[in-house]
Design an enzyme around this catalytic site. Structure first.
Site, PDB file in Angstrom:
ATOM      1  N   SER A  41       0.856  -1.188   0.000  1.00 28.84           N
ATOM      2  CA  SER A  41       0.000   0.000   0.000  1.00 28.84           C
ATOM      3  C   SER A  41       0.890   1.236   0.000  1.00 28.84           C
ATOM      4  CB  SER A  41      -0.894   0.008   1.235  1.00 28.84           C
ATOM      5  OG  SER A  41      -0.106   0.318   2.369  1.00 28.84           O
ATOM      6  N   LYS A  42       0.255   2.393  -0.102  1.00 31.57           N
ATOM      7  CA  LYS A  42       1.005   3.655  -0.173  1.00 31.57           C
ATOM      8  C   LYS A  42       1.951   3.812   1.015  1.00 31.57           C
ATOM      9  CE  LYS A  42      -1.289   6.302  -3.504  1.00 31.57           C
ATOM     10  NZ  LYS A  42      -2.766   6.338  -3.536  1.00 31.57           N
ATOM     11  N   ARG A  43       1.558   3.232   2.135  1.00 34.61           N
ATOM     12  CA  ARG A  43       2.379   3.248   3.354  1.00 34.61           C
ATOM     13  C   ARG A  43       3.796   2.715   3.059  1.00 34.61           C
ATOM     14  NH1 ARG A  43       2.488  -0.583   6.824  1.00 34.61           N
ATOM     15  NH2 ARG A  43       0.966  -1.735   5.610  1.00 34.61           N
TER      16      ARG A  43
END
Ligand code: GLU
Length: 457
Positions: free
Chosen positions: A238-240
């Site tokens: 994910s963007k994380r």
């Protein structure tokens, strides 16, 4: 049978690295089988689909050489066809109109939750004929109520999906627009897709789609559901995790060849081969060799591959790749030094921005000392080093010979290695952080090296 694969991105954002990998697998498999690799833009979500995102997707596929073999199919252009298929199913009694209101359905779900059941449509309009006039309705497929929907997934193996877990799902919304399930089946059939290769987040859609294929009298394609890509921590990417779009990797300075090779190895392997070029991959690639477990990102491996591909490139090609990071025009002599120096630098730096930074030492035509270099020169025994410079002048200008002269000098004088190397590097390129001295001497060339050394010693 001619194999036809496809990617079906929804233009609701940039091209995700997972979709880029699907594109790669679809293209490789089609090429391996002598088939076709197609593309469809799934733009039926009109709120979230934009033309700008279509452009971004194309740009990323262009960069990776993964553009489909034929012009894109736009799902939204086929709405009339989707509707016609829904009408056909209605006419054949394989689908029906459901007049339940949103409130009524919410109440139904409330009651199911209160009974600890999974909320699902209870097929309340399946047998009813008392259709109200002029009231909005959706069209639902009459699904199989018992037994299993089964398929042999090329990656996951045989799957038996209990039909009791599938309700009579919607195929046409009350505004007459098709749902994903109907659109995807209709388009895959119409495009002649033989192998649906996609993320395993779509496994739950597959039994519904198989039911639709059968209801429509279409041949069911083969399915291959690939595990998703996870971050280095084993959690779903994910963007994380930082970079998730394919183009993020370009911006970070990766070569497309390295990223493609890296994506290939994310969830697919051929023995313990790590570096596999595209032509070899076409020969080796089989969908059945995709692993069932999620593939974790491993940036170290990507960095290593990037370095391996850089080492295969000509100095001219490397220079072209780092030009955007150099932010300066090159003099003829700077270009000459770079072309000579880059093969040495790629042995140490595997990312383009870092390589460009390392290459900085070869750009300036006149030396400006940085602080460290000035200090090394201030601490140096300049008379002794002047003797070394004369010896170098007499030495054949070959890396081995120059290196032997320097080693001999260190031995003879008893000076410490760094007390020789650091000031020489400082004099040659203005910083002690640089490759070995004999490498620098060759890259800079005899005349210019002697000029620079004599300016200091
Ligand atoms: N548009 C879907 C997605 O982006 C792909 C559906 C499919 O591959 O069947 O997830």
């Amino acid at each position: 049978m001619t194999v036809v694969t496809r990617i079906a991105p929804s233009p609701t954002g940039k091209l995700h690295i997972g979709t880029a990998r699907t594109a790669l697998f679809c293209k490789l498999f089609a090429q391996h089988m002598g088939g076709k690799y197609l593309g469809r833009i799934e733009d039926t979500d009109k709120e979230r689909s934009t033309e700008e995102n279509v452009q971004l997707i194309e740009q990323a596929l262009d960069w990776l050489d993964l553009q489909p073999d034929e012009p894109w199919v736009y799902q939204s252009k086929h709405e009339a066809r989707h509707k016609e298929l829904a009408e056909k199913l209605l006419a054949e009694g394989k689908a029906y109109k459901c007049f339940a209101t949103a409130e009524e359905l919410e109440q139904m779900r409330e009651e199911q939750r209160a009974r600890n059941e999974n909320p699902m449509y209870d097929n309340r309009w399946r047998e009813r004929t008392d259709h109200p006039e002029g009231t909005a309705y959706v069209v639902r497929l009459k699904t199989d109520l018992e037994g299993y929907t089964s398929w042999d997934d090329i990656v996951q193996g045989h799957i038996d999906y209990p039909n009791t877990q599938i309700d009579d799902f919607i195929i046409l919304r009350s505004d007459g627009s098709p749902t994903y399930q109907l659109a995807v089946v209709a388009d895959d059939h119409d495009m002649g897709v033989t192998h649906v290769v996609r993320g395993d987040d779509h496994i739950n859609n597959t039994p519904k789609q198989i039911m639709l294929y059968k209801a429509l009298g279409f041949d069911v394609p083969h399915f291959a559901h690939m595990p998703l890509i996870h971050g280095e921590d084993g959690k779903k990417l994910s963007k994380r995790h930082g970079a998730v779009a394919a183009m993020d990797f370009k911006d970070m300075g990766y070569l497309k060849e390295a990223l493609v090779n890296y994506m290939l190895r994310l969830g697919w392997s051929a023995g313990d081969l790590e570096k596999i070029n595209y032509e070899e991959a076409i020969k080796l690639f089989e969908l059945k060799d995709i692993t069932k477990s999620p593939a974790n990102m491993d940036i170290q491996k990507l960095n290593w591959l990037n370095g391996e591909y850089l080492k295969d490139m000509s100095p001219e090609a490397i220079l072209e790749e780092i030009m955007p990071y150099l932010n300066t025009d090159l003099s003829t002599s700077a270009k000459e030094r770079l072309l000579k120096g880059l093969p040495g630098l790629v042995q140490r730096e595997n990312l383009l921005p870092n390589l460009a930074k390392a290459a900085d030492i070869y750009i300036a035509d006149s030396i400006e000392l940085n602080e460290q270099a000035a200090q090394k020169l201030a601490d140096a025994d300049k008379d002794k080093l002047a003797e070394l410079v004369s010896k170098l002048e007499q030495t054949p200008w070959e890396e081995d010979d120059l290196s032997a002269t320097i080693k001999g000098f260190v031995k003879e004088t008893g000076l410490k290695m760094p007390m020789v190397m650091m000031p020489l590097r400082a004099a040659l390129v203005g910083t002690p952080q640089a490759p070995g001295v004999s490498e620098l001497l060759i890259v800079i060339g005899k005349d210019e090296s002697l000029n620079r050394l004599k300016a200091q010693f």
